[in-house]
Design an enzyme around this catalytic site. Structure first.
Site, mmCIF file in Angstrom:
data_model
loop_
_atom_site.group_PDB
_atom_site.id
_atom_site.type_symbol
_atom_site.label_atom_id
_atom_site.label_comp_id
_atom_site.label_asym_id
_atom_site.label_seq_id
_atom_site.Cartn_x
_atom_site.Cartn_y
_atom_site.Cartn_z
ATOM 1 N N GLN A 67 -9.950 5.768 9.725
ATOM 2 C CA GLN A 67 -10.070 4.353 9.393
ATOM 3 C C GLN A 67 -10.260 3.534 10.672
ATOM 4 O OE1 GLN A 67 -6.758 1.730 8.069
ATOM 5 N NE2 GLN A 67 -7.881 1.612 6.141
ATOM 6 N N TYR A 85 -6.789 -8.168 7.888
ATOM 7 C CA TYR A 85 -7.237 -7.907 9.258
ATOM 8 C C TYR A 85 -8.622 -8.529 9.482
ATOM 9 C CZ TYR A 85 -3.117 -5.001 9.271
ATOM 10 O OH TYR A 85 -1.807 -4.573 9.182
ATOM 11 N N ARG A 102 -12.761 -0.051 2.936
ATOM 12 C CA ARG A 102 -11.536 -0.396 2.213
ATOM 13 C C ARG A 102 -11.477 -1.898 1.974
ATOM 14 N NH1 ARG A 102 -5.053 0.628 3.550
ATOM 15 N NH2 ARG A 102 -4.645 1.672 1.578
ATOM 16 N N ARG A 118 2.789 6.145 0.552
ATOM 17 C CA ARG A 118 4.082 6.597 1.053
ATOM 18 C C ARG A 118 4.563 7.899 0.427
ATOM 19 N NH1 ARG A 118 8.041 1.653 2.830
ATOM 20 N NH2 ARG A 118 6.501 0.542 4.086
#
Length: 362
Positions: free
Chosen positions: A102, A183, A230, A321
């Site tokens: 990524q 971001y 993404r 997770r």
């Protein structure tokens, strides 16, 4: 597109990448890079342990020193970093896994202590985010950014292009352009953070321009069939917000679909790591606009993931997770074995404990 006989555990292709099943490991920041931003030697073990995932999406990795926003996150802009990542990809491939990197620029979600001396975070507009980041002092408010000058944008796009080439040199099977979670690229997309009045601001078309130029540059450098993106249409992460996300992301996906052969779009549904229904949004309508592979993410369990794949909505489902505490997550899901719980105290920073010492079930 998913075939009628697809199951969560059947093989497929994601662009040029053959995958053994429809379970992806989502990118997970663990803050364990070395001082020169090379991956920790433990990273090769960590990813290799999880290589049974159909596709590993390695942790967010900054494309340049100015792209860093958190303590001890890795880069992909130096020879040493390329060599460090090559150890990771070698071990993953030895286990039969497939892995993409990524590509990350955090934009305004940074702190001056993490950047080259004299630099401040950059953003579409000089608007501070209501957010914190992790520095050597612990969690601190992010620093006020400056607006990127128009003449700086070509060099930024070149940083993405170079990072993609470096990722392929390091042995990755492809890359995922990080355009989510508040971001830099996501900051350009949203009218809550982008107040520009030039070709990169104002209209939806202009706000999508950087995303499309970056993805086109990366696809041109390494091939669209090894390039993914993404997105996170409704997440509030890192002070991300837009007045009307449905038409914004409809346009973004329509234009991404015009990049012929683009491998995948990876969508976080709802709030990142939180409520899937935080805002009204029609994800199936978005999916219908894209001919490539669709990776769904956020709050999926086995039952929901199976339904997403078998219905044809998703080609893969990403788990985050759950992969931290369950290196053998694919096998556990397949066999119906209970999942281990994550140790919250070892998520960020540290060494092997809470990183490579989670056991498999068998």
């Amino acid at each position: 597109m998913t075939s009628e006989t697809a199951t969560l555990f059947s093989a497929t292709r994601i662009g040029a990448i053959p995958v053994a099943n429809r379970i992806a490991m989502a990118p997970l920041t663990r803050n364990r890079a070395q001082p020169d931003r090379t991956p920790s030697p433990l990273a090769a073990t960590y990813y290799a342990q999880r290589a049974s995932a159909g596709l590993l999406i390695a942790e967010a990795t900054q494309i340049s020193p100015l792209g860093q926003g958190y303590l001890d996150t890795p880069g992909i802009y130096s020879p040493e970093q390329i060599a460090g990542w090559r150890e990771v990809t070698t071990q993953v491939h030895a286990r039969g896994g497939r892995i993409v990197l990524q590509l990350w620029h955090v934009g305004r979600i940074s702190h001056t202590s993490l950047l080259p001396q004299g630099e401040v975070p950059v953003a579409p507009s000089a608007l501070p985010a209501k957010a914190k980041t992790f520095t050597a002092q612990g969690f601190e408010d992010v620093s006020a950014p400056r607006a990127l000058a128009l003449e700086e944008i070509p060099a930024l796009i070149e940083d993405y292009r170079r990072a993609a080439r470096n990722a392929i040199e390091a042995g990755f099977d492809g890359v995922e352009v990080h355009a989510a979670n508040g971001y830099l690229i996501d900051q350009f997309l949203r009218d809550g953070s982008n107040k520009r009045q030039d070709a990169y601001g104002g209209s939806i078309e202009n706000r999508c321009r950087l995303l499309l130029e970056v993805v086109s540059a990366v696809a041109g450098a390494i091939g669209p069939e090894r390039t993914g993106v993404r997105l996170s249409p409704t997440t509030p992460a890192n002070d991300a917000h837009d007045s009307d996300p449905q038409p914004l992301f409809r346009h973004a996906v329509q234009q991404l679909d015009r990049i012929d052969g683009l491998a995948f779009i990876h969508v976080i549904e709802g709030a990142t790591g939180g409520d899937r229904d935080n805002l009204p949004f029609d994800y199936p309508a978005l999916r219908a606009l894209f001919r490539g592979a669709w990776i769904a993410n956020n709050g999926y369990d086995r039952e929901r993931a199976e339904a997403a794949v078998e219905s044809g909505y998703a080609d893969m489902v990403a788990f985050g997770r759950a992969f931290i505490a369950n290196p053998d997550l694919v096998e556990r899901l397949h066999q119906g074995i209970a999942l281990a719980e994550v140790d919250q105290d070892t998520l960020y920073g540290g060494g092997a404990h809470g990183y490579t010492d989670y056991p498999s079930a068998t």
